[in-house]
Design a protein around this motif. Structure first.
Motif, PDB file in Angstrom:
ATOM      1  N   ASN A 242     -18.689  59.967  -8.320  1.00  0.00           N
ATOM      2  CA  ASN A 242     -17.739  60.108  -9.427  1.00  0.00           C
ATOM      3  C   ASN A 242     -16.412  59.446  -9.065  1.00  0.00           C
ATOM      4  O   ASN A 242     -15.898  59.640  -7.967  1.00  0.00           O
ATOM      5  N   LEU A 243     -15.872  58.690  -9.983  1.00  0.00           N
ATOM      6  CA  LEU A 243     -14.575  58.046  -9.775  1.00  0.00           C
ATOM      7  C   LEU A 243     -13.599  58.596 -10.808  1.00  0.00           C
ATOM      8  O   LEU A 243     -13.968  58.802 -11.971  1.00  0.00           O
ATOM      9  N   THR A 244     -12.359  58.793 -10.367  1.00  0.00           N
ATOM     10  CA  THR A 244     -11.307  59.328 -11.249  1.00  0.00           C
ATOM     11  C   THR A 244     -11.790  60.585 -11.983  1.00  0.00           C
ATOM     12  O   THR A 244     -11.779  60.655 -13.211  1.00  0.00           O
ATOM     13  N   GLY A 245     -12.246  61.512 -11.181  1.00  0.00           N
ATOM     14  CA  GLY A 245     -12.634  62.819 -11.707  1.00  0.00           C
ATOM     15  C   GLY A 245     -13.883  62.811 -12.556  1.00  0.00           C
ATOM     16  O   GLY A 245     -14.107  63.750 -13.325  1.00  0.00           O
ATOM     17  N   GLY A 246     -14.699  61.767 -12.449  1.00  0.00           N
ATOM     18  CA  GLY A 246     -15.944  61.723 -13.219  1.00  0.00           C
ATOM     19  C   GLY A 246     -15.794  61.012 -14.551  1.00  0.00           C
ATOM     20  O   GLY A 246     -16.765  60.925 -15.319  1.00  0.00           O
ATOM     21  N   ILE A 247     -14.594  60.512 -14.842  1.00  0.00           N
ATOM     22  CA  ILE A 247     -14.424  59.717 -16.073  1.00  0.00           C
ATOM     23  C   ILE A 247     -15.388  58.530 -16.018  1.00  0.00           C
ATOM     24  O   ILE A 247     -15.993  58.134 -17.005  1.00  0.00           O
ATOM     25  N   VAL A 248     -15.526  58.031 -14.786  1.00  0.00           N
ATOM     26  CA  VAL A 248     -16.470  56.941 -14.544  1.00  0.00           C
ATOM     27  C   VAL A 248     -17.341  57.352 -13.357  1.00  0.00           C
ATOM     28  O   VAL A 248     -16.875  58.072 -12.475  1.00  0.00           O
ATOM     29  N   ALA A 249     -18.598  56.920 -13.350  1.00  0.00           N
ATOM     30  CA  ALA A 249     -19.462  57.180 -12.188  1.00  0.00           C
ATOM     31  C   ALA A 249     -20.168  55.881 -11.788  1.00  0.00           C
ATOM     32  O   ALA A 249     -20.487  55.056 -12.649  1.00  0.00           O
ATOM     33  N   LEU A 250     -20.335  55.714 -10.478  1.00  0.00           N
ATOM     34  CA  LEU A 250     -21.089  54.562  -9.980  1.00  0.00           C
ATOM     35  C   LEU A 250     -22.423  55.079  -9.453  1.00  0.00           C
ATOM     36  O   LEU A 250     -22.467  55.832  -8.478  1.00  0.00           O
ATOM     37  N   HIS A 251     -23.505  54.690 -10.109  1.00  0.00           N
ATOM     38  CA  HIS A 251     -24.860  55.043  -9.673  1.00  0.00           C
ATOM     39  C   HIS A 251     -25.432  53.879  -8.864  1.00  0.00           C
ATOM     40  O   HIS A 251     -25.201  52.718  -9.193  1.00  0.00           O
ATOM     41  N   LYS A 252     -26.176  54.243  -7.826  1.00  0.00           N
ATOM     42  CA  LYS A 252     -26.755  53.214  -6.991  1.00  0.00           C
ATOM     43  C   LYS A 252     -28.212  53.586  -6.670  1.00  0.00           C
ATOM     44  O   LYS A 252     -28.507  54.766  -6.421  1.00  0.00           O
ATOM     45  N   GLY A 253     -29.093  52.621  -6.718  1.00  0.00           N
ATOM     46  CA  GLY A 253     -30.489  52.882  -6.377  1.00  0.00           C
ATOM     47  C   GLY A 253     -31.122  51.636  -5.777  1.00  0.00           C
ATOM     48  O   GLY A 253     -30.697  50.516  -6.072  1.00  0.00           O
ATOM     49  N   TYR A 254     -32.129  51.867  -4.928  1.00  0.00           N
ATOM     50  CA  TYR A 254     -32.783  50.737  -4.229  1.00  0.00           C
ATOM     51  C   TYR A 254     -34.219  50.542  -4.732  1.00  0.00           C
ATOM     52  O   TYR A 254     -34.855  51.490  -5.173  1.00  0.00           O
ATOM     53  N   LYS A 255     -34.675  49.316  -4.581  1.00  0.00           N
ATOM     54  CA  LYS A 255     -36.096  49.033  -4.794  1.00  0.00           C
ATOM     55  C   LYS A 255     -36.694  48.728  -3.416  1.00  0.00           C
ATOM     56  O   LYS A 255     -36.186  47.858  -2.714  1.00  0.00           O
ATOM     57  N   PHE A 256     -37.733  49.456  -3.051  1.00  0.00           N
ATOM     58  CA  PHE A 256     -38.363  49.198  -1.742  1.00  0.00           C
ATOM     59  C   PHE A 256     -39.797  48.711  -1.934  1.00  0.00           C
ATOM     60  O   PHE A 256     -40.387  48.855  -2.997  1.00  0.00           O
TER      61      PHE A 256
END
Lengths: 256, 210
Positions: A242-256
């Motif tokens: 969560n960035l800036t209190g959750g106003i924005v969120a960065l999701h990250k995921g991998y492909k293996f």
């Protein structure tokens, strides 16, 4: 919350902000919004976020682990903020594809990047995130910043992104999300529905588009739902920050 | 609350903007920026706590605040970093263990060389904003203030000496030092004379005994 726009509706409808519309019409309605705001997009981003969108994007670059020589897809890349930075880092041996479904946004982005002398490793592709026109296992990194909520079928788009990622590659989704605290949530609601459309009216002469922006943010899946959607599409080691209190969120995921 | 403003990214952005502004305003055409293309220098600064990686592409700098691979990694403190402006001091600082360098030392020297050679014509830069005449007057005023400041510094130094010598009697003046030196010389001469007389007396005693 629904796993995608369509599951809570019948098969042929979806959300367009708070409105329910025919699924096949959403892309063109979103396109109209972005054709309308493209010229003022950067100015409005700075105004609406008080410049913090630059820090969110910088955080995304840092979290991407991009290296010289990487091949990166900046999806819904709009006016090319992420592409500009990626282009510098991947160098002449790397490649960036700036893709957007909207030709107006793509033109603004292309002009801006060319004016900055960034030409050596950038290609421009007008593409729908649900049907990415690339071969399987093509990219080391895919980013989609403030674009996923406008996609008609998000699950389909995530599966498409998974397909074109190389094994070991990662997807980063930077998107408005749900604030962590109730007080912030209320303040954010007031700002989004009362101030934002007026700003849009004053600066971009288009209050309706910014009303849609506020509504589309509320209709977008929250942090946990989006993470589950990424898992369902095949992504592994999924996380979000969560960035800036959750106003924005960065999701990250991998492909293996 | 501060974390909401992403201070690490803010710092990275500020450093990047500062370097790019300096590059844009640089008037020294012989700064070897092209030699840094594709190279990364990572700096760990004790006081900051996050790695800062600087890279160059097409004569523009970018800064990452992630732990990325780099050609050279420098671990140091803010104070030592200020001394790094002169690339000749690298070896001396490493010897003093104020600086730890891992990787290609040449890369560190090339980065230091670039930053050392950056030259900014401040008068021209200010003139772009306020005009030539105003800049000329401003630089004259600055020179005047600097001259006055130097004079004031000298005066304060002299007044402080006077205060120590005459008011507090904690130090002696030049005349007193000269008197003291003369007295020491006179004592030295008398001791020498006495030594000669003693030697003479000693010789006389020995002669009488024989």
């Amino acid at each position: 919350m629904a796993s995608n726009d369509q599951s809570s509706q019948n098969d042929n409808t979806t959300h367009f902000g708070y409105k329910t519309v025919e699924a096949e019409n959403k892309a063109s309605m979103v396109a109209d919004v972005f054709h309308s705001v493209a010229a003022q997009y950067d100015v409005m981003n700075d105004l609406m976020s008080f410049g913090i969108h630059r820090l969110w994007k910088r955080f995304t670059i840092d979290a991407s682990g991009v290296r010289p020589g990487n091949k990166v897809l900046d999806l819904a890349g709009g006016t090319g903020d992420l592409t500009a930075k990626f282009s510098q880092i991947v160098g002449k041996d790397g490649q960036i594809i700036l893709a957007d479904i909207n030709s107006s946004m793509l033109n603004v982005g292309r002009d801006k990047l060319r004016d900055r002398g960034l030409v050596q490793n950038i290609e421009y592709v007008q593409a729908n995130a649900e049907f990415l026109p690339f071969e399987d296992n093509t990219f080391d990194i895919i980013t989609i910043a403030f674009g996923l909520r406008n996609v008609t079928d998000k699950d389909k788009a995530l599966r498409s992104m998974y397909r074109v990622l190389k094994p070991g590659g990662r997807l980063l989704v930077l998107e408005f999300s749900k604030p962590e605290h109730e007080i912030l949530n209320k303040a954010y609601d007031f700002y989004s529905f009362n101030i934002l459309p007026k700003m849009g009216e004053l600066v971009a002469k288009d209050g309706e588009s910014y009303q849609y922006l506020a509504e589309s943010i509320r209709m977008h899946p929250d942090q946990d739902t989006l993470e589950n959607m990424m898992k369902s599409a095949g992504f592994e080691q999924t996380t979000y920050k969560n960035l800036t209190g959750g106003i924005v969120a960065l999701h990250k995921g991998y492909k293996f | 609350m501060m974390n909401w403003l992403l201070p690490t990214q803010m710092l990275g952005g500020a450093i990047e903007a500062a370097i790019n502004q300096a590059l844009a305003k640089n008037i020294n055409t012989r700064v070897p920026i092209e030699q840094l293309a594709g190279k990364h220098l990572k700096i760990h600064i004790d006081e900051i706590g996050v790695p800062i990686t600087i890279g160059f592409s097409q004569s523009t700098a970018y800064v990452l605040t992630d732990d990325v691979e780099s050609d050279c990694t420098i671990s140091t403190s803010l104070k030592t970093l200020a001394e790094l402006k002169q690339s000749q001091q690298l070896t001396e600082l490493i010897k003093q263990e104020k600086l730890d360098i891992q990787g290609d030392l040449k890369t560190a020297q090339q980065f230091a060389q670039v930053f050392e050679q950056l030259t900014i014509d401040w008068q021209s830069e200010i003139a772009k904003h306020i005009g030539d005449v105003a800049t000329y007057r401003l630089s004259q005023a600055f020179g005047f203030v600097q001259e006055k400041a130097d004079f004031a510094k000298q005066q304060i130094s002299e007044d402080f000496s006077q205060w120590l010598v005459y008011e507090k009697k904690l130090a002696v003046n030049n005349v007193e030092i000269q008197h003291f030196k003369n007295d020491v010389n006179q004592v030295s001469q008398r001791v020498n004379g006495l030594m000669q007389r003693l030697t003479k007396l000693d010789q006389q005693i020995n002669f009488t005994k024989e």
